[in-house]
Design an enzyme around this catalytic site. Structure first.
Site, PDB file in Angstrom:
ATOM      1  CD  GLU A   1      -2.982  -1.176   2.232  1.00  0.00           C
ATOM      2  OE1 GLU A   1      -2.726  -0.590   3.293  1.00  0.00           O
ATOM      3  OE2 GLU A   1      -4.061  -1.759   2.027  1.00  0.00           O
TER       4      GLU A   1
ATOM      5  CD  GLU B   1      -3.556  -6.175   2.884  1.00  0.00           C
ATOM      6  OE1 GLU B   1      -4.427  -5.503   3.479  1.00  0.00           O
ATOM      7  OE2 GLU B   1      -2.343  -5.917   2.929  1.00  0.00           O
TER       8      GLU B   1
HETATM    9  C1  BG6 Z   1      -4.302  -3.085   4.988  1.00  0.00           C
HETATM   10  C2  BG6 Z   1      -2.941  -3.418   5.535  1.00  0.00           C
HETATM   11  O1  BG6 Z   1      -4.371  -1.735   4.777  1.00  0.00           O
HETATM   12  O2  BG6 Z   1      -5.392  -3.326   5.814  1.00  0.00           O
HETATM   13  C3  BG6 Z   1      -2.924  -4.547   6.527  1.00  0.00           C
HETATM   14  O3  BG6 Z   1      -2.051  -3.685   4.482  1.00  0.00           O
HETATM   15  C4  BG6 Z   1      -4.085  -4.370   7.488  1.00  0.00           C
HETATM   16  O4  BG6 Z   1      -1.688  -4.583   7.173  1.00  0.00           O
HETATM   17  C5  BG6 Z   1      -5.385  -4.422   6.701  1.00  0.00           C
HETATM   18  O5  BG6 Z   1      -4.102  -5.263   8.541  1.00  0.00           O
HETATM   19  C6  BG6 Z   1      -6.630  -4.325   7.546  1.00  0.00           C
HETATM   20  O6  BG6 Z   1      -6.568  -3.201   8.355  1.00  0.00           O
HETATM   21  P1  BG6 Z   1      -6.785  -3.297   9.928  1.00  0.00           P
HETATM   22  O7  BG6 Z   1      -6.458  -1.953  10.439  1.00  0.00           O
HETATM   23  O8  BG6 Z   1      -8.199  -3.665  10.112  1.00  0.00           O
HETATM   24  O9  BG6 Z   1      -5.848  -4.338  10.400  1.00  0.00           O
END
Ligand code: BG6
Length: 487
Positions: free
Chosen positions: A192, A386
């Site tokens: 990101e 993701e």
């Molecule tokens: C993404 C990141 O933005 O979102 C991850 O690359 C992160 O590292 C994921 O865990 C979810 O976000 P969060 O804050 O709910 O863990």
């Protein structure tokens, strides 16, 4: 009914984690402190105050360094993947996982980022991890920088602000390429990369009070430029060192719709989306978009570039685009429009969409829209690295029933199938946090994404035992049937 039997043979179904949120062992075997090790747990977060938990000062960093415990620093303990990776990989293999996205903690290999020699014990950990993955036929997808740069580089140089950090990163990356060249084919440079604007410390080690007053934005663009150059340089090195390797960029896909069809909403939305695409533009097309350059000029922001930088960017572009997708947003010219939180963003609420407990708007169709948009623009293979929903799970009589998670994935997978049928070259999908890990944004453990439950609460209490959720069995079938079971 739409049939989603379209996933290509060899589709990389899997999961994703990051070292700093999973490994724990923050001070073991010579590991140095990383920026993640000073991130504090913030209970009772207001979902609309997404930025509140990102505040960082030199003083807070020093205070954290003096604290030898993991009490309020949950990323220091993660889920102890460092010691339990074999058990976890066995569970992933049982689920049928074809690919696992992990990251290499830079400060495990170079504790301060500047040692002359890498830390052998850190390298051995990843030798073992990747070898075990190979044994289990799990393809590693490895991120070189996922919110975990050595803290010393942050304190010494204000992180990526300083051009010298490029050399440190290139050195670290080359050590990884040399060491893991026979085990890892897929590499991602910066997780990101666009998030540098939303949380500059986590992404690039930038401490606001170390920036010249009123120049924070310029500093961020300068640091980003250094990351772009570093990304291109290591893409080159990876291609030279590992025959057949594939290098991807990684962006947060923040797809935005106009709140209404008023032209002002449409204009603002267009600009938001162009801004979101800028980061992949640089890494795929090898140059800064003209509109962005003009925007920087208009703001009086000057990025210092060395003579060869533009050539480096142009000559070493990525092979594929990877991205995270969790939610969509809307944009409006109406200042009073209701807002909601998203992945470290605050946007205008979409009245047509439901939200998670953390306010993130659930929008499977937005994933298809994103896939079409990205593929049309870049014409290179895409990978979703993701996706998922953070939810509060409950263990009842030794089981976790999580139909909400199954629904979330099912609807997203259908949209992926449609996009593939319409011509998108999607090569893989790794759900976020295939096993529960510490949240990046809030350091909560109770914000769970996994198919596998981990017995640990926000304060670090629990046995750390792993438990298969209902969604585990559901996803297993999806993988087994290459998506056919979704219908
Ligand atoms: C993404 C990141 O933005 O979102 C991850 O690359 C992160 O590292 C994921 O865990 C979810 O976000 P969060 O804050 O709910 O863990």
């Amino acid at each position: 009914m739409t049939k989603t039997t379209s996933f290509p043979k060899g589709f990389l179904w899997g999961g994703a984690i990051a070292a700093n949120q999973a490994e724990g062992a923050w001070n073991k075997d010579g590991k140095g402190l990383s920026v993640a090790d000073v991130a504090t747990y913030k209970p009772n977060l207001d979902v609309k105050n997404f930025a509140g938990h990102m505040e960082i000062t030199t003083e807070s960093v020093i205070e954290a360094m003096e604290d030898p415990t993991d009490k309020i620093y949950p990323k220091r303990r993660g889920i102890d993947f460092y010691h339990r990776y074999k058990e976890d990989l066995a569970l992933f293999a049982e689920m049928g996982t074809k690919a696992l996205r992990v990251s290499i903690a830079w400060s495990r290999i170079f504790p301060t980022g500047e040692e002359a020699e890498p830390n052998e014990k850190g390298l051995v950990f990843y030798d073992n991890l990747f070898q075990e993955m190979k044994r289990l036929n799990i393809e590693p997808i490895v991120t070189l920088s996922h919110y975990e740069m050595p803290l010393a580089l942050s304190l010494e140089y204000n992180g990526w602000t300083d051009r010298r950090v490029i050399d440190d990163f290139v050195r670290f990356s080359n050590v990884c390429f040399d060491r893991y060249k026979d085990l890892v084919k897929y590499w991602l440079t910066f997780n990101e990369i666009d998030s540098i604007h939303r949380h500059p410390f986590t992404t690039a080690g930038i401490i606001p009070d170390k920036c010249p007053e009123g120049k924070e934005e310029e500093v961020i663009y300068q640091a980003l430029h250094h990351q772009f150059v570093a990304s291109a340089l290591v893409t080159k090195d990876c291609h030279e060192k590992i025959k057949g390797s594939e290098v991807g960029c990684m962006i947060t896909k923040l797809t935005t719709y106009p709140r209404t069809c008023t032209p002002i909403d449409v204009e603002l939305t267009l600009k938001k989306n162009l801004e979101n695409l800028f980061y992949a533009d640089v890494q795929v097309f090898g140059e800064y978009p003209k509109l962005i350059e003009r925007q920087l000029e208009n703001k009086g922001i000057h990025i210092k570039m060395e003579e060869n930088d533009r050539v480096i960017l142009k000559e070493h572009t990525v092979d594929f685009v990877s991205f995270s997708y969790y939610m969509s947003m809307t944009e409006s010219g109406d200042e009073n429009a209701e807002r909601t939180a998203g992945n470290t963003v605050l946007g205008v609420k979409n009245p047509y969409l439901p939200s998670t407990d953390w306010g993130w708007q659930i929008d499977p169709k937005g994933l298809k829209i994103s896939l079409l948009e990205l593929y049309d623009r870049y014409q290179v293979p895409l990978m979703i690295v993701e996706n998922g929903m953070g939810a509060k799970d409950e263990v009842v009589e030794g089981k976790v029933h999580d139909p909400y998670r199954i629904d979330y994935f099912k609807e997203h997978f259908k949209q992926m199938g449609e996009a593939i049928d319409e011509g998108v070259d999607l090569i893989g999908y790794t759900s976020w946090g295939a096993i529960d890990i510490v949240s990046a944004g809030t350091s909560q453990m109770s914000k769970r994404y996994g198919f596998i439950y981990v017995d640990q609460d926000d304060e670090g209490n629990g046995t750390l035992d792993r438990l298969k959720k209902d969604s585990f069995y559901w996803y297993k079938e999806v993988i087994e049937t290459n998506g056919a079971s979704i219908d």
